[in-house]
Motif scaffolding. Sequence first.
Motif, PDB file in Angstrom:
ATOM      1  N   GLU A  37      49.115  41.980  26.220  1.00  0.00           N
ATOM      2  CA  GLU A  37      47.343  42.491  26.139  1.00  0.00           C
ATOM      3  C   GLU A  37      46.454  41.580  26.602  1.00  0.00           C
ATOM      4  N   VAL A  38      45.566  41.479  27.277  1.00  0.00           N
ATOM      5  CA  VAL A  38      44.592  41.282  27.957  1.00  0.00           C
ATOM      6  C   VAL A  38      43.390  41.900  27.124  1.00  0.00           C
ATOM      7  N   SER A  39      42.414  41.052  27.157  1.00  0.00           N
ATOM      8  CA  SER A  39      41.381  41.214  25.966  1.00  0.00           C
ATOM      9  C   SER A  39      40.306  40.379  27.233  1.00  0.00           C
ATOM     10  N   PHE A  40      38.939  40.504  26.522  1.00  0.00           N
ATOM     11  CA  PHE A  40      37.853  40.528  27.491  1.00  0.00           C
ATOM     12  C   PHE A  40      36.710  40.085  26.804  1.00  0.00           C
ATOM     13  N   PHE A  41      36.117  38.729  27.088  1.00  0.00           N
ATOM     14  CA  PHE A  41      34.801  37.972  26.240  1.00  0.00           C
ATOM     15  C   PHE A  41      33.757  37.826  27.591  1.00  0.00           C
ATOM     16  N   SER A  42      32.885  37.615  26.679  1.00  0.00           N
ATOM     17  CA  SER A  42      31.793  36.212  27.453  1.00  0.00           C
ATOM     18  C   SER A  42      30.843  35.556  26.598  1.00  0.00           C
ATOM     19  N   GLU A  84      37.146  45.429  21.007  1.00  0.00           N
ATOM     20  CA  GLU A  84      38.601  46.230  21.028  1.00  0.00           C
ATOM     21  C   GLU A  84      39.436  46.455  22.393  1.00  0.00           C
ATOM     22  N   TYR A  85      38.752  46.377  23.413  1.00  0.00           N
ATOM     23  CA  TYR A  85      39.025  46.652  24.443  1.00  0.00           C
ATOM     24  C   TYR A  85      40.047  46.061  25.174  1.00  0.00           C
ATOM     25  N   THR A  86      41.319  46.688  25.762  1.00  0.00           N
ATOM     26  CA  THR A  86      42.158  45.614  26.480  1.00  0.00           C
ATOM     27  C   THR A  86      43.137  46.215  27.308  1.00  0.00           C
ATOM     28  N   GLN A  87      43.675  45.900  28.055  1.00  0.00           N
ATOM     29  CA  GLN A  87      44.715  46.471  29.229  1.00  0.00           C
ATOM     30  C   GLN A  87      46.190  45.092  28.833  1.00  0.00           C
ATOM     31  N   THR A  88      46.689  46.432  29.518  1.00  0.00           N
ATOM     32  CA  THR A  88      48.534  46.257  29.209  1.00  0.00           C
ATOM     33  C   THR A  88      49.504  45.823  30.250  1.00  0.00           C
ATOM     34  N   LEU A  91      55.823  42.526  32.445  1.00  0.00           N
ATOM     35  CA  LEU A  91      55.834  41.730  33.498  1.00  0.00           C
ATOM     36  C   LEU A  91      57.387  41.471  32.852  1.00  0.00           C
ATOM     37  N   GLY A  92      58.052  40.964  34.011  1.00  0.00           N
ATOM     38  CA  GLY A  92      59.341  39.988  34.021  1.00  0.00           C
ATOM     39  C   GLY A  92      59.482  38.644  33.027  1.00  0.00           C
ATOM     40  N   GLU A  93      60.345  38.711  31.966  1.00  0.00           N
ATOM     41  CA  GLU A  93      59.987  36.873  31.640  1.00  0.00           C
ATOM     42  C   GLU A  93      59.313  35.799  32.367  1.00  0.00           C
ATOM     43  N   GLY A  94      58.814  34.969  31.894  1.00  0.00           N
ATOM     44  CA  GLY A  94      57.874  34.491  32.821  1.00  0.00           C
ATOM     45  C   GLY A  94      56.577  33.883  32.485  1.00  0.00           C
ATOM     46  N   LEU A  95      56.296  32.844  32.999  1.00  0.00           N
ATOM     47  CA  LEU A  95      54.949  32.395  32.880  1.00  0.00           C
ATOM     48  C   LEU A  95      54.379  33.207  34.031  1.00  0.00           C
ATOM     49  N   TYR A  96      52.528  33.251  33.185  1.00  0.00           N
ATOM     50  CA  TYR A  96      51.609  34.087  33.811  1.00  0.00           C
ATOM     51  C   TYR A  96      50.320  33.462  34.121  1.00  0.00           C
ATOM     52  N   SER A  97      49.384  34.243  34.590  1.00  0.00           N
ATOM     53  CA  SER A  97      47.962  33.939  34.296  1.00  0.00           C
ATOM     54  C   SER A  97      47.245  35.162  35.139  1.00  0.00           C
ATOM     55  N   VAL A  98      45.841  35.212  34.416  1.00  0.00           N
ATOM     56  CA  VAL A  98      45.026  36.351  34.737  1.00  0.00           C
ATOM     57  C   VAL A  98      44.401  35.887  35.189  1.00  0.00           C
ATOM     58  N   THR A  99      43.470  36.871  36.460  1.00  0.00           N
ATOM     59  CA  THR A  99      42.198  36.656  36.928  1.00  0.00           C
ATOM     60  C   THR A  99      41.480  38.345  37.138  1.00  0.00           C
ATOM     61  N   ALA A 100      39.801  38.385  36.102  1.00  0.00           N
ATOM     62  CA  ALA A 100      39.524  39.942  36.310  1.00  0.00           C
ATOM     63  C   ALA A 100      38.180  39.776  37.354  1.00  0.00           C
ATOM     64  N   TRP A 101      37.385  40.806  37.867  1.00  0.00           N
ATOM     65  CA  TRP A 101      36.137  41.242  38.520  1.00  0.00           C
ATOM     66  C   TRP A 101      35.703  42.626  37.938  1.00  0.00           C
ATOM     67  N   SER A 102      34.495  42.653  37.858  1.00  0.00           N
ATOM     68  CA  SER A 102      34.574  43.732  37.984  1.00  0.00           C
ATOM     69  C   SER A 102      33.105  43.868  38.825  1.00  0.00           C
ATOM     70  N   GLY A 103      32.296  45.298  39.279  1.00  0.00           N
ATOM     71  CA  GLY A 103      31.011  45.091  39.519  1.00  0.00           C
ATOM     72  C   GLY A 103      31.236  45.146  40.660  1.00  0.00           C
ATOM     73  N   LEU A 104      32.948  45.840  41.757  1.00  0.00           N
ATOM     74  CA  LEU A 104      33.287  44.898  42.956  1.00  0.00           C
ATOM     75  C   LEU A 104      33.272  46.777  44.325  1.00  0.00           C
ATOM     76  N   ASP A 105      31.553  47.267  44.428  1.00  0.00           N
ATOM     77  CA  ASP A 105      31.587  48.630  44.728  1.00  0.00           C
ATOM     78  C   ASP A 105      31.570  48.524  46.122  1.00  0.00           C
ATOM     79  N   ASP A 106      32.860  49.401  46.740  1.00  0.00           N
ATOM     80  CA  ASP A 106      33.225  49.124  48.198  1.00  0.00           C
ATOM     81  C   ASP A 106      32.712  49.781  49.523  1.00  0.00           C
ATOM     82  N   THR A 107      31.191  50.326  48.440  1.00  0.00           N
ATOM     83  CA  THR A 107      29.955  50.599  49.641  1.00  0.00           C
ATOM     84  C   THR A 107      29.549  48.833  49.733  1.00  0.00           C
ATOM     85  N   VAL A 108      29.237  48.102  49.044  1.00  0.00           N
ATOM     86  CA  VAL A 108      28.772  47.122  49.522  1.00  0.00           C
ATOM     87  C   VAL A 108      29.458  45.433  49.741  1.00  0.00           C
TER      88      VAL A 108
END
Length: 311
Positions: A37-42, A84-88, A91-108
């Motif tokens: 479960e991936v959560s986000f903050f700032s 409260e917001y998460t993304q689930t 994945l297969g067993e193993g070690l991972y990391s996560v990166t997230a972006w927002s605001g990537l409008d494909d018109t820009v």
Amino acid sequence: MDKYFKAILMVGILAVVVTAGCVNQSPGTDSCTGTVEVSFFSRTRCQTETGYPGVVTDLLVCVFDAEGVLADYRNVAAAHIDEEYTQTFELGEGLYSVTAWSGLDDTVFDISTLETGITTRNDLLFRIRRDDYTAVGTEGVTVLQGEGGAFYIDSDAEEPAAASVNMLEVTNRVSVSVSGLPSGPDRFAVTIEAADGSMNLDGTVAADETLVFEPWYTTGDPGRVVSDFTLLKLETGHTYEIVITDTSDGTELFRGSLLGTLILKNPEVDLLCDHDFVIEFTAEDQCACGTYVIAKIWVNDWLVHSYSTEF
């Protein structure tokens, strides 16, 4: 018959051994899986309290394996990111990391196609759209990017793994005013030349050509010009130059480093925390002959330069 029965028995035993310990298993495969479960903050390094991005658009969440290869990703058109917001992800067993972006409008932005099992976290993610060497469409753009720490997927775990991504802004707003001129924006123009028009998935500035950023808004009156810009990530080691030009003859009143000469001369500025800059130039006629030079420069109400105009 006995040999046939023994063969079936051995296959059954082998299947039990292979799947032993898997709480979850992908249908039709021998792969042990788990969830995260991936959560986000700032929170910048200048803040003491945790906040949340709130409403964002074009949320992209990428999960990478231990080798930095894309294991899974998800695009969400709009989200309200709070505690409260998460993304689930499964994945297969193993070690991972996560990166997230927002605001990537494909018109820009021209956004790269992502491929699981092929794309890496060091690959190019986007290039700002351009008309020849001029950046276009930056008005109102706000891009956030964040990294989460490593986490391990254990197929035996009864509870999902957890990862938390700190979403920080990588866009910057720069407002430039020039006063003391004999005319307004019909004669004097401000532009910014920057090589920050492309970024990699891990949030680093990618190699790119130098682009001209023209103001998305310009106003003024006789004697003053105000120009507003939106730039991408500002960090030392890359080219950013601000140019003030007399368009009547092409003479440059000023050309200097946006960071080294201006913004970072203000000791109160932290590029990881501050994203709004007001730069004020004061011009003077150096000889009462119509030849104008820059006499003073302020950055966010801090006097960073005062030049003598006596020649």
